[in-house]
Design a protein around this motif. Structure first.
Motif, short mmCIF file in Angstrom:
data_model
loop_
_atom_site.label_atom_id
_atom_site.label_comp_id
_atom_site.label_asym_id
_atom_site.label_seq_id
_atom_site.Cartn_x
_atom_site.Cartn_y
_atom_site.Cartn_z
N LEU A 14 -37.14 -8.27 38.97
CA LEU A 14 -37.33 -8.61 39.90
C LEU A 14 -37.33 -8.13 41.45
CD1 LEU A 14 -33.71 -9.54 39.06
CD2 LEU A 14 -35.68 -10.86 37.87
N TYR A 15 -37.72 -9.15 42.15
CA TYR A 15 -37.42 -8.77 44.02
C TYR A 15 -37.80 -10.21 44.32
CZ TYR A 15 -38.49 -6.18 48.28
OH TYR A 15 -38.58 -6.02 49.44
N PRO A 16 -37.01 -10.30 45.58
CA PRO A 16 -36.39 -9.59 45.97
C PRO A 16 -34.61 -9.32 45.09
CG PRO A 16 -36.91 -11.56 47.67
CD PRO A 16 -37.78 -11.73 46.27
N PRO A 17 -34.14 -8.82 45.92
CA PRO A 17 -33.16 -8.60 44.61
C PRO A 17 -32.24 -9.94 44.37
CG PRO A 17 -33.23 -6.35 46.19
CD PRO A 17 -33.85 -7.96 46.45
N ALA A 24 -31.72 4.03 45.82
CA ALA A 24 -32.77 4.25 45.05
C ALA A 24 -33.77 5.02 46.47
CB ALA A 24 -33.51 3.43 44.47
N ALA A 25 -33.71 4.64 47.57
CA ALA A 25 -34.76 5.01 48.82
C ALA A 25 -33.32 6.54 48.89
CB ALA A 25 -34.70 3.99 49.87
N LEU A 46 -28.13 -7.25 35.83
CA LEU A 46 -29.45 -6.69 36.58
C LEU A 46 -28.86 -5.90 36.82
CD1 LEU A 46 -30.05 -10.30 38.42
CD2 LEU A 46 -31.06 -9.48 36.23
N THR A 47 -29.88 -4.32 36.65
CA THR A 47 -29.79 -3.08 36.85
C THR A 47 -30.49 -2.37 37.50
OG1 THR A 47 -30.16 -2.67 34.88
CG2 THR A 47 -27.88 -2.80 35.25
N PHE A 48 -30.68 -1.78 38.32
CA PHE A 48 -32.00 -1.17 39.49
C PHE A 48 -32.54 0.12 38.18
CE2 PHE A 48 -29.82 -3.27 42.38
CZ PHE A 48 -30.79 -3.91 43.66
N ARG A 71 -36.33 7.57 45.15
CA ARG A 71 -37.03 6.91 44.09
C ARG A 71 -37.63 5.79 44.57
NH1 ARG A 71 -32.93 5.50 41.11
NH2 ARG A 71 -31.53 6.35 42.48
N PHE A 72 -38.63 5.10 43.36
CA PHE A 72 -38.61 3.84 43.75
C PHE A 72 -37.98 2.62 42.45
CE2 PHE A 72 -41.70 0.10 43.05
CZ PHE A 72 -41.23 -0.23 43.85
N ALA A 73 -37.22 1.96 42.86
CA ALA A 73 -36.70 0.93 41.80
C ALA A 73 -36.41 -0.72 42.16
CB ALA A 73 -35.00 1.92 41.33
N LEU A 74 -36.34 -0.85 40.97
CA LEU A 74 -36.51 -2.34 41.37
C LEU A 74 -35.26 -2.84 40.08
CD1 LEU A 74 -40.09 -3.90 41.40
CD2 LEU A 74 -37.98 -3.34 43.25
#
Lengths: 393, 414
Positions: free
Chosen positions: B55-58, B37-38, B70-72, B42-45
């Protein structure tokens, strides 16, 4: 499926005894196995136990890698019938105690040797931090690589903002511990610490300053868990276990850590012991940073949430004071020997309750509380535990 | 407000060049989803496909429902800075020489708690916007910006570590004879580059736009022919140590497929100008770029490749050209690995047909060279690694993601 918890069985008939400390050094060229071996050697020498008598072995160590407890049985020449490896950092001592106590109580083992030991090579601290956990690697270490100093700086800062604690309050804890450490021969930091010197120390990660931080070092701590009648027959002084608790990853929805797992289980800790906080003669908290000691005062019920600064202001925390705390100086003065740091308070409590303190004895100490805390996996400590110990009749 | 940048002083030629160090770049495979993403800004979690928990951390498992789906996905980047610290002692050599360093804990409105680097204008307790940046190691990091724009925001030293802003940097445009090279020159000059070297092969030979080119501020025309190894090496020997950004604008666009051409002469030119031209620049300037990755405020920071989006999937109408572009794309991936130890970024800008003579018969939409140049400058300011410029590039990207085989067939019948 929520259900009623079954009432906990007591630890009657089990004691912890034979406290061992292998004097710490700042840096060591020896391996973790060497430190573990020195602890067992000293334990054998003072107790008269031979290696083949040790039929239970519980190990906590960060630096034994690539070995775990099993590989070390061969290295050390032990043939235990009960084996445990407890990678819980600062909660290791309490957790080792409660697991070993059940093994002894049920007859799975006679003598469990519990050892927390780590070496500290030049640069091993950096290497441990950078690969401490997956979350640390992915989401904490790349952010300035301040290690636990930075993580606890954020927790401390938030605590100060929210509850009005001041640096002087943390300083009072550190200064009192240093006073307690001055009589302890192997404490790495024995020079006098004044509040002025504490406040004037160089900043490490605001608001954490030098004397808020433990010094990583090498060292080992150990004790034995066995039946009370066995200990008596051997002529060993032991301490009884009135109650214990353990909790991991408590309160995951708190945005930043203001409490640990003790807050979930303290009621059970006191109920099982049949005591109230005012019955405690001394407290050994896990003091990797003074804010964590404050969380323990609150969560274990010595004061309310946010009340620890006032509590500290209202007490003297030295061994001759109104609330003797970290009676051997804690990690802040003795040093943090990796997983041995999770044993320090417990081993000291055994000494205090058997009149064997290396430093000053707390007058008339009959009941002590030991608390553990460990494993900053990402942004907070995950593991917590506590035990209430009493002088054996 | 951030302290505005000042033009860096001339470097003392006797002073030692600070060697590049990198922050720890190791990440779990799952966490590289953030790097993906970076790379595109883009900003994705991670979002749970079963319970929608963010969620975070991945992770590989949702901590709320134990799902593995789980998808970004793009997530609201706003939150509050709960607590901050200024780190003054670090175990890591990279951070050690950049102390003090501010980090903080951000609680996103969307839920997760995120440790992030802090922009100097962020204030504890106040609102922030999180962005994902690639740090010098090339791995993604969370960076908290003030929720509202502040003066000279781009000049923040922490942010500048994570980006390739041309401001006060020295740029080489490899070919100024074409429209794209001229548009780039103008854009970099306007972005505040302290000098824009513009390569021109056979400078005595006039070309369209020549007069306008030399009028652009802070431009210095230099002799450079990317098909001539000696010419490239000579320029690198003269100026390699004071070039921070290289933009390879060499181009050779000719229509036609592989079989249709009947011989190799055009294909050879395409490879010589595009692929070997890129290699010549990389080999001549790469070592100095990598060496100078931490050389003060105007350190070497980026190598920019302009790539036809058909590097990703061949367009038979320009089939041999697409193949040469694919070779360049592959080489760029190698260059990334080779420049990463210097903390130097390789930006790949993908685009469709341009508004230039060699795409004369292609219907719109087509991309104006000025738009491409503007996008490249913006991507460097943002610190991106892969950008898709214009409608066609985005269209190809999306179709490729959805079904590569379908795209192959569709382009084959265009």
């Amino acid at each position: 499926m929520p259900r009623q918890l079954t009432a906990r069985r007591s630890y009657d008939g089990v004691v912890a005894c034979q406290p061992v400390t292998v004097p710490y050094v700042r840096y060591s060229v020896e391996s973790a196995a060497w430190w573990i071996g020195r602890a067992l050697h000293q334990l054998a020498a003072q107790s008269g136990l031979r290696p083949r008598d040790i039929d239970g072995f519980s190990l906590s160590s960060f630096t034994a890698w690539p070995d775990t407890a099993i590989g070390l049985t061969q290295h050390l020449g032990l043939s235990p019938r009960w084996l445990d490896h407890i990678p819980l950092g600062g909660a290791s001592g309490v957790v080792a105690l409660r697991r070993a106590a059940r093994a002894v109580q049920m007859g799975d083992a006679e003598f469990v040797a519990c050892v927390g030991a780590d070496t500290n090579h030049v640069d091993s601290f950096r290497k441990t931090l950078s690969s401490f956990s997956r979350f640390a690697q992915d989401a904490a270490y790349p952010y300035g690589s301040g290690g636990p100093n930075a993580s606890f700086a954020l927790i401390t800062r938030n605590y100060m903002n929210r509850f009005g604690a001041r640096r002087e309050d943390f300083g009072k804890i550190c200064v009192a511990q240093r006073d307690n450490a001055r009589a302890v021969p192997h404490a790495l930091m024995k020079q006098e610490l004044t509040l002025e010197a504490y406040l004037a120390a160089r900043p490490i990660a605001d608001p954490i300053h030098l004397f808020d931080c433990v010094m990583p070092c090498a060292g080992a701590e150990a004790f034995v868990v066995c039946r009370e009648d066995t200990a008596r027959a051997q002529g060993w002084a032991g301490v009884r276990i009135l109650s214990t608790i353990e909790r991991h990853n408590a309160f995951p929805d708190d945005p930043i850590q203001i409490r640990g797992g003790w807050a979930m289980d303290a009621g059970e800790l006191w109920a099982m012991a049949g005591l109230r906080p005012d019955a405690i003669d001394f407290v050994e908290t896990y003091d990797d940073y003074p804010v964590i000691s404050m969380l323990q005062f609150e969560d274990l019920g010595f004061c309310g949430k946010g009340g620890a600064a006032d509590f500290v202001r209202g007490h003297t925390l030295t061994n001759d004071g109104s609330f003797p705390h970290n009676t051997s100086g804690g990690q802040l003065s003795v040093g943090q020997a990796g997983a041995a740091g999770g044993y320090l308070g417990l081993v000291e409590a055994i000494r205090q309750l058997t009149d064997a303190a290396l430093g000053t004895q707390v007058p008339d100490a009959k009941i002590g509380l030991v608390s553990g805390f460990g494993m900053i996996n990402y942004d907070r400590g995950l593991a917590s535990g506590a035990a209430i110990l009493a002088r054996s009749a | 407000m951030s302290t505005p940048l000042v033009r860096p002083k001339r470097k003392n030629p006797l002073a030692r060049t600070r060697l590049p160090l990198l922050p720890q770049g190791a990440r779990s495979r799952t966490a590289l989803g953030l790097t993906a993403a970076a790379a595109e800004g883009r900003f994705a979690l991670q979002v749970c496909g079963d319970c929608a928990h963010i969620l975070y951390p991945p992770r590989d498992v949702c901590p709320r429902c134990l799902s593995a789906r789980l998808t970004f996905g793009d997530v609201d980047p706003y939150g509050r800075l709960v607590a901050e610290t200024t780190i003054r002692v670090s175990t890591d050599p990279y951070f050690r020489e950049r102390m003090p360093w501010r980090v903080g804990i951000v609680r996103l409105d969307a839920g997760p708690v995120i440790v992030a680097h802090l922009h100097g204008d962020t204030i504890e307790g106040e609102r922030v916007k999180l962005v994902l940046k690639l740090d010098k190691s090339g791995s993604a990091v969370m960076f908290a910006l003030p929720a509202q724009e502040t003066p000279h925001m781009q000049a923040d030293p922490h942010l500048r570590e994570m980006t390739c802003d041309p401001h006060y940097r020295r740029v080489l445009i490899s070919d100024g004879r074409n429209a794209v090279g001229q548009a780039m020159t103008k854009a970099f000059s306007e972005a505040g580059a302290s000098i824009v070297f513009v390569g021109v092969a056979d400078p005595w030979k006039p070309f369209p736009g020549m007069a306008e080119l030399s009028k652009i501020e802070r431009v210095e025309i230099v002799a450079l022919d990317v098909t001539d190894t000696e010419s490239v090496t000579e320029l690198a020997a003269q100026n390699g140590g004071r070039i921070d950004i290289i933009v390879n604008t060499g181009e050779h666009v000719r229509p036609g497929g592989i079989i249709a051409r009947g011989n190799l002469s055009i294909a050879r030119d395409e490879m010589d100008i595009r692929y070997f031209g890129m290699l010549r620049l990389a080999q001549a300037f790469g070592p100095a770029l990598r060496f100078r990755g931490a050389d003060g405020a105007n350190s070497a920071t980026a190598f920019v490749n302009l790539l036809s989006v058909h590097a990703l999937m061949n367009w038979p109408a320009y089939g041999a050209h697409s193949a040469a572009e694919a070779a360049c794309l592959s080489a760029s991936q190698c260059m990334r690995a080779e420049l990463r130890p210097g903390g130097v970024r390789v930006l790949n800008a993908f685009f469709g047909p341009l508004e230039t003579e060699w795409f004369q018969t292609v219907p719109p939409p087509k991309l104006a060279p000025a738009a491409l140049a503007k996008a490249v400058v913006a991507a460097l300011k943002d610190g991106n690694e892969d950008i898709f410029v214009g409608d066609i590039a985005w269209d190809i990207r999306e179709r490729l993601k959805a079904n590569p085989k379908a795209l192959e067939r569709e382009l084959g019948s265009q």
